[in-house]
Design an enzyme around this catalytic site. Structure first.
Site, short mmCIF file in Angstrom:
data_model
loop_
_atom_site.label_atom_id
_atom_site.label_comp_id
_atom_site.label_asym_id
_atom_site.label_seq_id
_atom_site.Cartn_x
_atom_site.Cartn_y
_atom_site.Cartn_z
N TYR A 179 0.82 -1.22 0.00
CA TYR A 179 0.00 0.00 0.00
C TYR A 179 0.85 1.27 0.00
O TYR A 179 0.65 2.15 -0.85
CB TYR A 179 -0.96 -0.01 1.18
CG TYR A 179 -1.89 1.17 1.23
CD1 TYR A 179 -3.00 1.25 0.39
CD2 TYR A 179 -1.66 2.23 2.11
CE1 TYR A 179 -3.85 2.34 0.42
CE2 TYR A 179 -2.51 3.32 2.15
CZ TYR A 179 -3.60 3.37 1.31
OH TYR A 179 -4.45 4.47 1.35
N LYS A 198 1.10 4.12 -3.13
CA LYS A 198 0.75 5.53 -2.96
C LYS A 198 1.95 6.44 -3.20
O LYS A 198 1.79 7.59 -3.65
CB LYS A 198 0.18 5.75 -1.55
CG LYS A 198 -1.19 5.11 -1.35
CD LYS A 198 -2.23 5.67 -2.30
CE LYS A 198 -3.63 5.16 -2.00
NZ LYS A 198 -4.66 5.74 -2.88
#
Length: 228
Positions: free
Chosen positions: A153, A157
């Site tokens: 994750y 990002k």
């Protein structure tokens, strides 16, 4: 009044962003992969529904034909499959498959949507793009130690942040920024966030409404610019 499209908006931050932007007087398209949930969510907040699966070229192309006019694109759709019932998958257990699954939505889906909707944004008098990122994307924050063990994750990002910068340079007439909504209680983190969706959506809504003289190529939370 601006024409706004929000991806992944049938629940959580996307839905609350739609609610607040409709309340502010904008014409909002609520994008959702699931037609049933999307239509219900759009009806709830007074938005228009468009079926949009960010992992599908066909779905995104069809959505671009449906929307026809666009001033603001909010790339909100995101997943965090590293959050499991037994904890967050860390560096000792992360796999290429998990990375690929995460990137398919968080990065490739975002680029797919941007690519499809650029022609509409370029026709707008004041085009704006808001990419929903995370504080976990900050290299400076990671180096200082956040205690968060996940890999897929945060890396996805961080890539979103770089896409934001590169697109902002390529399209100087557009206002293109990344935002960190904060650790908000949503399905993405199994409801473990410390703030409400109303609080989390504030920076998304604010940056969606900036004018042609607003910042571009930046990375912001509710308090201001964040370190990269």
């Amino acid at each position: 009044m601006a024409s706004v499209l929000i991806t992944g908006a049938n629940k959580g931050l996307g839905l609350e962003t739609a609610r607040q932007l409709v309340r502010a007087g904008h014409a909002v398209w609520l994008g959702s992969r699931d037609s049933g949930r999307g239509r219900a969510a759009a009806s709830e907040v007074g938005a228009r529904f468009v079926q949009l699966d960010v992992t599908s070229d066909e779905s995104v192309a069809a959505a671009a034909k449906t929307v026809e006019q666009l001033d603001v694109l909010v790339n909100n759709a995101g997943i965090a499959p590293e959050w499991t019932p037994s904890g967050v998958v860390g560096a000792d257990a992360v796999t290429a498959d998990l990375m690929r699954e995460t990137f398919e939505v968080n990065l490739f889906g975002l680029v797919r949507v941007l690519h499809a909707f650029l022609p509409l944004l370029e026709r707008s008098a004041a085009p704006v793009v808001v990419n929903v990122s995370s504080r976990l994307a900050s290299l400076a924050t990671a180096a200082a130690g956040t205690g968060y063990p996940g890999v897929a994750y945060p890396v996805s990002k961080a890539a979103v942040n770089m896409v934001t910068v590169q697109y902002a340079k390529a399209f100087p007439r557009m206002r293109i920024n990344a935002v960190e909504p904060g650790f908000t209680a949503t399905d993405l983190n199994r409801g473990s966030g410390r703030q409400t969706v109303e609080q989390g959506a504030e920076i998304i809504v604010r940056m969606a409404q900036i004018g042609p003289d607003g910042p571009t190529g930046g990375y912001f939370d509710a308090s201001g610019p964040l370190p990269w």
